[in-house]
Every structure is written in C-alpha cells, then in structure tokens.
Design a protein around this motif. Structure first.
Motif, PDB file in Angstrom:
ATOM      1  N   UNK A 124       1.899  70.285 167.964  1.00  0.00           N
ATOM      2  CA  UNK A 124       3.288  69.881 167.956  1.00  0.00           C
ATOM      3  C   UNK A 124       3.311  68.138 167.544  1.00  0.00           C
ATOM      4  N   UNK A 125       5.072  68.114 166.895  1.00  0.00           N
ATOM      5  CA  UNK A 125       5.160  67.469 165.702  1.00  0.00           C
ATOM      6  C   UNK A 125       5.768  66.568 166.848  1.00  0.00           C
ATOM      7  N   UNK A 126       6.192  67.195 167.515  1.00  0.00           N
ATOM      8  CA  UNK A 126       6.443  65.222 169.017  1.00  0.00           C
ATOM      9  C   UNK A 126       5.098  65.019 169.961  1.00  0.00           C
ATOM     10  N   UNK A 127       3.985  65.229 169.413  1.00  0.00           N
ATOM     11  CA  UNK A 127       2.549  65.203 170.312  1.00  0.00           C
ATOM     12  C   UNK A 127       1.859  63.512 169.785  1.00  0.00           C
ATOM     13  N   UNK A 128       2.654  62.893 169.777  1.00  0.00           N
ATOM     14  CA  UNK A 128       2.392  61.054 168.473  1.00  0.00           C
ATOM     15  C   UNK A 128       0.965  61.011 169.922  1.00  0.00           C
ATOM     16  N   UNK A 129       0.430  60.762 170.732  1.00  0.00           N
ATOM     17  CA  UNK A 129      -0.673  60.471 171.231  1.00  0.00           C
ATOM     18  C   UNK A 129      -2.297  60.831 169.713  1.00  0.00           C
ATOM     19  N   UNK A 130      -1.646  62.427 169.078  1.00  0.00           N
ATOM     20  CA  UNK A 130      -3.333  62.723 168.628  1.00  0.00           C
ATOM     21  C   UNK A 130      -2.592  62.030 167.289  1.00  0.00           C
ATOM     22  N   UNK A 131      -3.846  61.646 166.179  1.00  0.00           N
ATOM     23  CA  UNK A 131      -4.012  61.321 165.022  1.00  0.00           C
ATOM     24  C   UNK A 131      -5.219  61.061 164.305  1.00  0.00           C
ATOM     25  N   UNK A 132      -5.127  60.737 163.456  1.00  0.00           N
ATOM     26  CA  UNK A 132      -5.944  62.520 162.655  1.00  0.00           C
ATOM     27  C   UNK A 132      -7.595  60.834 162.479  1.00  0.00           C
ATOM     28  N   UNK A 133      -6.881  59.486 163.084  1.00  0.00           N
ATOM     29  CA  UNK A 133      -7.849  58.740 162.627  1.00  0.00           C
ATOM     30  C   UNK A 133      -8.563  58.634 163.703  1.00  0.00           C
ATOM     31  N   UNK A 134      -8.153  58.950 164.965  1.00  0.00           N
ATOM     32  CA  UNK A 134      -8.429  58.938 166.519  1.00  0.00           C
ATOM     33  C   UNK A 134      -9.429  59.885 167.373  1.00  0.00           C
ATOM     34  N   UNK A 135     -10.547  60.371 167.012  1.00  0.00           N
ATOM     35  CA  UNK A 135     -10.752  61.510 166.929  1.00  0.00           C
ATOM     36  C   UNK A 135     -10.980  61.012 168.986  1.00  0.00           C
ATOM     37  N   UNK A 136     -11.313  60.315 169.360  1.00  0.00           N
ATOM     38  CA  UNK A 136     -11.392  59.886 170.546  1.00  0.00           C
ATOM     39  C   UNK A 136     -10.734  61.100 171.351  1.00  0.00           C
ATOM     40  N   UNK A 256       8.058  61.280 162.636  1.00  0.00           N
ATOM     41  CA  UNK A 256       8.038  59.812 162.565  1.00  0.00           C
ATOM     42  C   UNK A 256       6.888  59.675 161.802  1.00  0.00           C
ATOM     43  N   UNK A 257       6.104  58.561 161.069  1.00  0.00           N
ATOM     44  CA  UNK A 257       4.811  58.454 160.677  1.00  0.00           C
ATOM     45  C   UNK A 257       3.947  58.314 162.169  1.00  0.00           C
ATOM     46  N   UNK A 258       2.944  58.319 162.450  1.00  0.00           N
ATOM     47  CA  UNK A 258       2.705  58.835 163.579  1.00  0.00           C
ATOM     48  C   UNK A 258       1.103  57.344 163.434  1.00  0.00           C
ATOM     49  N   UNK A 259       1.251  55.970 164.325  1.00  0.00           N
ATOM     50  CA  UNK A 259       0.247  55.248 163.772  1.00  0.00           C
ATOM     51  C   UNK A 259      -1.021  55.262 164.651  1.00  0.00           C
ATOM     52  N   UNK A 260      -1.795  55.001 164.596  1.00  0.00           N
ATOM     53  CA  UNK A 260      -3.324  55.278 164.910  1.00  0.00           C
ATOM     54  C   UNK A 260      -4.015  52.791 165.809  1.00  0.00           C
ATOM     55  N   UNK A 261      -3.504  53.545 167.307  1.00  0.00           N
ATOM     56  CA  UNK A 261      -4.071  52.274 167.805  1.00  0.00           C
ATOM     57  C   UNK A 261      -4.560  50.853 166.686  1.00  0.00           C
TER      58      UNK A 261
END
Length: 964
Positions: A124-136, A256-261
């Motif tokens: 879901x677009x609103x789920x900002x806890x998931x990012x494409x670079x953070x497989x964990x 919104x652009x979702x940024x990795x940690x």
C-alpha cells in the motif's frame, strides 16, 4: 553551411510529406473477425471511467488490427478460463503469455514478444515502513498471490536470495487480491508488471520474461497473419512497446518519496545540499532576487520538498567553472550537467539518470546566410566540444563570456550564428531587442540533462538523486516545462504588444511564407555545382511538370506589375473528394490523374494563363480576362476539360471546385489574392455550384468570423452572452408548459449578434462546448433562484452540440451542475439536433451516454426533426423524451396533403414511442389548428411568444401563473 544543409533537407522532407500524405479513408475490404481472450487487468486489459476498453494489451491489439486486416470479438474471462478456451478453439488469440516448453505443446506462439513481463512485489502506498532498499523491513510479509501462477515460486526464491521470509496467501483472482490488500488482510501483492495501481508502491521487481501472443495449436494461417502484422507494425513504430508502457504503466509518482533509513541518516548529517547553477537563461534556469526560477528551478524545488532538505545555490559562469567548484568540495551537486559519460569521466563526475532533454536552436540574423558562417560560442560550455568543434573550423568559432555577448555579436554582424536551447531561444525571439534574429531548429542535435556529483562523493547521494528522478516521472517534468513555457505569463512592453497583436490572425501565414522565402534565399548561396538541381527542387513539381506555389508567389508580383493595363484573376481549384479516389482506386491511379491534369494545363500555359500545383489535388491559376461575363463562360468550358479521366482500364467522373478572385489592384500582395481565392474555394465546397467568386459578402463574413474568434474568450469572461427564453405552449388550453433557452451575443465590438452569426463558427473551432455549458449553468442558476424564492418553474430545454458526446468529462460536468444547484429531475431538457444524431458513429456508446444523462435527471430531446436525414433506427436504439418537429413541416404541409399525412404519422409514431411531440416555428393560427388536427398538442413560436431576456421571462411566467 552545415546547419543550413541540414535545415534544408528537413524542410524539404516535411514539405513533400505534407503534399503526399492524405487522410486515410478505407474502402470496402475483407475483414477477418478474430476471437480474443479479454483478461481484465489494471493497465493491461481493463475498462476506463466511461466503461470503454483500455490498456496496454488492448491498444496493442487495436494497432495490430490495422496491419492484419482484423476486427475483434472480445471474450472476457480469467487467465485460466482463457487458456482452456484457446486450447479448445473457443477463442482464436490470447496475448500476455510467457513461453515455456509445456505451453508450446498446447499452443503456438508468436515469433516476436509483446513486451517484458517481470515479477513485482507491491505494498500500500501509505505503508512507509517498507522500502525497496531495506530487505530487512520486508521480513515476515504476508504476500497475496494468484492461485496457479507460475510466478509464485519466483517470489519465494527472491525472498530467500535476499535474506527475508514471506508468508504466501493464495487468491483466485486479482479483484480479491486487491480487496485483501485494501482491507489489510495481507501486507503485499505478488503479481507482475502488467497492471497499474496508483494506490500501491512497488518495493521489488525481478525475474523479467518476455510475453507473447498465442493461437490454437496448428492454426498456421492465423499465426502467419499475426507474425506478418507484428513485423510490419514494428517496422513502422519501433517504439510501440516503450510508448504503450509509458502510457499505461508509468505513474505520476506516489504521494511522498519513501526514503531508506540509510538515506535519512545521510540527509540528517548533511542538513543542506549546495547546488551549482550553470546557466542563467530564462525560462530554462534563472534567478529573481536569489530565488531559483524556471524549469530547472522548479524541478530542484520539487526535489528539495521530496527529500526534506533545503538547497543552497551558488552560480557558476559556465560548466567548466562548475566542475572546478565541485572538485574543490565547494558544492555537492551540479544541477544541470550534460548527459555524456565521456565528459563526466574526464571531469571526475558521476552523473544521474537524465531528467530532461534539450533541443538546440541556431539563431542567425533574419534573411542573412553565408557559406562559411562565424559561430559565436559561450566560453566553458561542453556543447562546444560535442557539436560546434566537430562541425565548424577552428578559425570560424568566436568565444564570448556570456550568452548576451553571443547574441549581440550576431545582432551586430560580428558573428553569423549562435546556438542555445530551444526554450531560451523562444524567449529571446519574443524580446523586441532581438526581433532581427530568426531561429532554425537543429534536428540532429539535442542532449539529455542530468545532475552531477563529485566522483568521490558518498554513493548514497547519486542513488538518492536517481530515485527522485524516477519518482518525478515524465508527467511531472512535462507539467513543469509547460508551466514555464506554454502556460507562462510573459511581461510585455508596449512595443511587444503593438508588434504581436494587430495582425494576429495572419501570423501563421507570415511564418510559413517567411520560411519559404528563407529557404529560397538559402538556395542562392548553395554551391554553384548544385544550383540547377536545387532550383528544380525549389520551383518544380516533379509529379505534374508544373511549377509550384513558391515559384508562383515569387514571380507573379513582377509579372502583374509589368502588365499594369491587364485585368487578372486568381483561381484556386481542386479535385473534389480526391482522397476517396486515392483510397478506392489506389494512389498510383491518383498520381496518373494528377499527371493528366498537369498535361492539360501545360498545353494552355502562356503569359496570360499560368497554373501551378500547390499541394495534393490543389492548383492555383493566374488568368487574364476581359470582362466577367466572358470569363464565366470560359470557366465553364475550362472546368469541363477535367470532368472525366479515362484510360483503357478506367473511367472516372471528376468534379472540380473553383474559387475565383478578380484582382482589383495590380499592386496588392499576391498572397492576399491567393487567400481570397482559396476562401472562395472553401465556400463553394459547401454549395451545389462548381465555382464561386470572392465578393464583399464573403469578405465581410471572413472579417466577422475573425472578429468573433478574436473576442469570443473575452466575451465569455465579460458575460456578453445573454440567455433568452422562448416559452412553449399547450395549444389546447394556451397554458405555458415549458421554455427553450436561447443565446444572444451583445458584443462590445460587433453589437448585438444572433446565433446564426456565431454558432457555426463556434461549432468549427470547438468553443461551442464552453458556450453550451455557460448557457446550461445560467439556466441552472435561474431554476435554483426560483426554487429558493418559492417561485414557479417550468421545464427548460437547452441546446447541446454533438461535440459533447466525445467530450471526456461531459457526464461529470453535468453531475456537478445538478449537485451544485440542486436541480430537480425533469427540470432541464437537453436538446441535440437531428443532424447531430446522424453524425453518431457508435450507437451503443451514444445509447450509454444518453442513459447516463437521463439517470442524472435530465430530459432528452431530438431537435429539428425532419430538417435532415431522419434516422428512425436511432429513435429505436436511443430512448428520448421529446421529439421536436422542424418548422419546415409547417410550410410544406400548407401546400401538400401528402406532407400533412407524413406529419400526422410522425406525430403518431412519437406518441407510440411515449415521446412528447412539439412543433417549433408556429407563427399563425392556421398552423396551430392544423397541428391540433393531427394530434400535435404542443408548440413554440411567435404566435405565442418571442424569445425574451430572463427578467422579462420571469414576469411572463408570473402573468401566466396568475391567469391560470
């Protein structure tokens, strides 16, 4: 010289393409019906908001049909259903299948693929806890998958490879998958890229595979047609897959652009980014009071907003200085660096994906060309290395510190040409200071624009910039470009205003003829050994052997001035419906006909009889005449010579349409005389005559049409259009039972105008759509005011143009009006003329539109019934509430019992179809009695009331209410 040759070739190609490309009207042909499996999938095969088919796969099939000679019968179903149907022969074709040895035993596949299919994991677009670079962050995801999909194993394998686990959950179809994601029963969806949803965000894509079309095993004939058509389509449109993918699958970007940690930490540590600006060129990139503006400026502001960090700008004189500042560590980013990896590597710079493309334009002094031009270049620009240095001798290149210095060098004659991006060139040419310069687009040079960072910079930054560029998407970039170019408001000086507006209507003609003259001037400077060949290309029509329009415009003014005592006529003529001849008999026969006409015309050529071919089947003539009567007789004889084309295998009757202008002044511009003749030619095409003279009536109409188009937008803003109301009556009791809203134009420039003077113009240019909605909204306001005041209302009919039926947001606009003004159902009747109904191409589509209109509470009416070709089939197919008889029935019925019988049967038919029948144009009591005698109860016309302004109509309603 190189620039001019390139420009000359492009103009020549465009000119001949325009001459020989005609509209494509298909003649009768054998069309094969192919049954296609239609698997609804967002973006691939789906339905849009209006219920029309849409999607990548659907549009690919439609374009393929033109090459294969097919039409389709779509059979909807799931992938599983469609595969079973294809195997059993219930359908003929299915696209979107991955090839495999197992499937090849059951189906035959196309040689070429239809595109690339890869596995996609989206949340879901609103789920900002998931990012494409953070497989964990993906560990433990509950992933919804389709039952039986060959992709399911790929998702599990991908998760294991990247060190996270997933919990698969199977669903029977895409709809249930999406519902599960929306209800948060699952965390993600595992499908493929052949779908699109702006409510989702892709966090992983992998395992690309081509997908193909498949036919039933052993259907070699259909497979060959498919392969041949795909080959032809790809030869004509090599970018079809990229174009359709861009159209249906490239999103405008998430909210919104979702940024990795890791990226968030990098930005927190940086606090700000220092950006180098290398160009100060409006509207591309410039500053106003330290505020970065223009295309690049707006893109950088969007970048700053998306990543949540301020940007600090420093300005470099040129790209070389920008590289030095970057290497010295004084900045983090060059915001507009040429997308050239060789230059970037040499400069110690890493570059991002491109986010913009610049086309370059040559600016030179108007009307001045040379074989060996001096080129003014701005110092320190990489453009010089990759284009100017390669195309011009070193001695012919002059360097200046700024762009303004380069422009001044060309303006003063120290240099002949300078190059700059087309956005800035357009702005420069609008300034009065540089009106002596002209632009020539260089089609062979453009470069993409990237951002650049120091090669030693943290790699997170280049990755972050690339993500932002992908996040923006082409739609956002195009929007920013349009806001700074097409939609930008430019400050105009008084000189600019005087220069641009007085002859606005002929600017297009001036530009065209200016280009032609520029081409001819350029030919004079070509090398001597090419002069004869160039002259032939410039002045001769190869097909007919006649001269062309360019030669005519250059040479006729001198001929006319040298023969001041002769009277000249300019004739514009063409072969009527020549496009149909081309389509039905073939273009080769069309060329033979044009050659035949050329031979006949060349036989008559003399100083007093000059003919040239303009384009297509269109010719321009200059004739000497003695008086109009003799001239008309000569014209009738002359046109007879082209009435028939005959050869041993063909006999075709031809129809010639001629527009004639008798020149009143031998000093007048020949282009003006041609325009008048072509206007008359255009007018005669709408009449039964074969020729027409340009006269004061046509000139007055032309002037009025131009005046109308010049002032229509402002008139709508100034509320110059007034709504009049003409009451409708029940003739049995003389009660008012409704009214029709009519529009009048109280023009501040042309006085009071009736609809006949401007409606036709608005129909042609499309402005009628705005005017119709203006009238409709005024009627809605009036009804709303009456209801709020507790006053009486009657149904009011409002005319609607046929153009609304193809308008994308038509139904939505109607719904907005109903909701905004609380219009009760049945209060407004939408009228469409009979001829508009006759123009309907898709009856099923129109039926759906009218049904939706009625569901919104509107009544529907066919206006002017009997004025054209009445379509009884349309009355059967489309349910209407009102049938409005044309006034022509009244006059005809007075003298013809037969017409009266027809009228009576039409009224009887309307009643049986449960339609209210009303007749317009009733002016006498005898007409009213006749209508009552044939059971027509309702009427509108001067006998009962004339059209009146709103205030008077309101009083009229109150009087009627008081009387009855």
């Amino acid at each position: 010289m190189v620039c001019f040759k390139q420009k000359y070739l492009v103009v020549t190609v465009l000119l001949f393409s325009f001459i020989f490309c005609l509209p494509n009207f298909a003649c009768a042909a054998s069309i094969r019906t192919v049954r296609v499996g239609y698997v609804p999938l967002s973006g691939y095969m789906n339905y849009d908001a209006n219920g029309y088919r849409s999607g990548y796969g659907y549009e690919y099939l439609q374009e393929l049909a033109d090459y294969a000679g097919w039409k389709y019968e779509y059979i909807e179903g799931t992938w599983g259903d469609s595969l079973v149907r294809l195997k059993s022969g219930q359908i003929d074709l299915l696209i979107g299948l991955a090839d495999s040895p197992v499937r090849r035993r059951e189906y035959d596949f196309s040689e070429a693929s239809f595109g690339l299919n890869y596995a996609v994991l989206s949340v879901r677009d609103s789920d900002d806890m998931y990012t494409s670079d953070d497989y964990h962050s993906l560990d433990g995801l509950t992933v919804g998958m389709l039952q039986g999909s060959f992709r399911n194993s790929a998702f599990e394998e991908f998760s294991k490879t990247h060190g996270f686990s997933i919990i698969p959950k199977l669903y029977p179809d895409e709809k249930s998958l999406i519902e599960a994601l929306q209800m948060e029963n699952i965390n993600a969806i595992g499908l493929n890229n052949l779908r699109r949803s702006d409510a989702e965000r892709i966090v992983a894509s992998f395992a690309p595979l081509p997908f193909y079309a498949a036919v039933k095993k052993g259907d070699a004939g259909l497979l060959k047609e498919l392969n041949d058509a795909m080959m032809e389509l790809r030869l004509d449109d090599p970018q079809i897959e990229s174009r359709l993918y861009q159209k249906y699958y490239v999103s405008n970007g998430p909210a919104a652009l979702i940024l990795s940690p890791e990226e968030k930490k990098y930005l927190r540590d940086k606090e700000k980014l220092v950006v180098i600006i290398t160009q100060d060129q409006r509207p591309y990139s410039y500053f106003i009071n330290a505020d970065h503006k223009g295309i690049v400026g707006d893109l950088m502001k969007r970048f700053s907003k998306d990543i949540g960090i301020p940007l600090v700008y420093i300005q470099a004189k040129n790209e070389v200085e920008a590289v030095e500042l970057l290497q010295q560590g004084k900045a983090d980013i060059i915001c507009d660096f040429i997308q050239d990896y060789g230059i970037a590597e040499h400069s110690g710079i890493k570059i991002t994906f491109p986010y913009l493309e610049l086309q370059y334009t040559a600016l030179s002094k108007r009307g001045y060309l040379t074989d060996k031009p001096k080129v003014a270049c701005q110092e320190g620009r990489f453009f010089n290395q990759i284009y100017v240095d390669k195309n011009y001798a070193k001695d012919d290149i002059q360097y200046y510190p700024t762009l303004e210095d380069c422009l001044d060098a060309v303006e003063t004659g120290r240099a002949d040409v300078t190059y700059l991006n087309s956005y800035t060139a357009q702005e420069i040419l609008s300034e009065s200071k540089y009106r002596n310069l002209q632009a020539t687009l260089n089609p062979e040079f453009s470069h993409k624009v990237s951002m650049g960072i120091n090669i030693d910079q943290n790699p997170i930054l280049i990755k972050l910039l690339n993500r932002e560029i992908n996040h923006l998407g082409l739609a956002q970039v195009s929007h920013i470009i349009n806001n700074n170019t097409l939609l930008a408001k430019r400050k105009m000086t008084m000189l600019d205003y005087v220069y641009e507006n007085p002859v606005q209507i002929i600017v297009g003609s001036v530009l065209f003829f200016g280009t032609v003259i520029l081409l001819l001037l350029g030919l004079l400077y070509m090398r001597k050994e090419h002069l004869a060949h160039v002259n032939k290309l410039a002045y001769d029509d190869e097909l007919t052997g006649l001269k062309n329009l360019r030669w005519f415009e250059e040479n006729m003014p001198t001929l006319i001035r040298d023969n001041i005592g002769k009277k000249y006529a300019v004739i514009s003529f063409d072969i009527n419906r020549f496009d149909v001849i081309n389509e039905c008999y073939g273009r080769e026969l069309g060329k033979k006909i044009l050659r035949h006409i050329g031979i006949v015309l060349r036989r008559k050529e003399s100083e007093d009889h000059i003919v040239v071919r303009s384009q297509g089947a269109h010719f321009i003539c200059l004739l000497v005449y003695e008086n109009r009567e003799i001239f008309e007789s000569d014209i009738k004889v002359w046109e007879q010579q082209f009435s028939v084309y005959e050869d041993p295998n063909t006999f075709i009757r031809l129809s010639v349409k001629l527009g004639i202008y008798l020149m009143q002044d031998n000093q007048m511009p020949i282009t003006e005389a041609i325009d008048y003749a072509e206007t008359a030619c255009y007018e005669v095409k709408n009449s039964a005559n074969s020729f027409m003279f340009f006269d004061e009536r046509i000139k007055a109409e032309l002037i009025l049409h131009r005046e109308i188009e010049n002032h229509m937008e402002q008139a709508l803003q100034n509320a110059e259009f007034e709504v009049y109301y003409q009451p409708k009556f029940n003739m049995q009791n003389n009660h008012m039972m409704g009214a029709e809203a009519l529009v009048r134009w109280n023009s501040s420039h042309n006085g009071f105008l009736n609809p006949a003077q401007f409606i036709g113009v608005f129909e042609d240019n499309g402005f009628i759509i705005q005017l119709d909605f203006y009238v409709l909204e005024e009627v809605c306001k009036f009804i709303n005011e009456q209801l709020i005041a507790g006053q009486h209302v009657v149904p009011i009919s409002v005319n609607q143009s046929r153009l609304h039926l193809s308008e994308k947001d038509y139904l939505k606009k109607l719904q907005n009006l109903v909701q905004r003004y609380n219009i009760p159902a049945g209060s407004i009747e939408l009228e469409l003329t009979e001829t508009a109904f006759a123009d309907l191409q898709d009856v099923a589509e129109s039926k759906a539109i009218f049904a939706a209109v009625k569901n919104l509470g509107f009544l529907t009416s066919m206006d002017d019934f009997g004025s054209g070709y009445s379509s009884l089939m349309l009355l059967n197919a489309i349910s209407l509430d009102v049938l409005k008889l044309d006034r022509s029935f009244l006059a005809a019925s007075e003298d013809s019992a037969r017409t009266r019988d027809i009228l009576e049967k039409i009224i009887e038919m309307g009643h049986k179809l449960k339609m209210q029948v009303i007749c317009e144009g009733v002016e006498t009591k005898e007409q009213a009695n006749m209508l009552l005698s044939v059971n027509c109860l309702f009427a509108q016309g001067f006998l009962y009331a004339r059209p009146m302004p709103q205030a008077k109509f309101k009083e009229f309603m109150e009087e009627q209410l008081a009387m009855f």
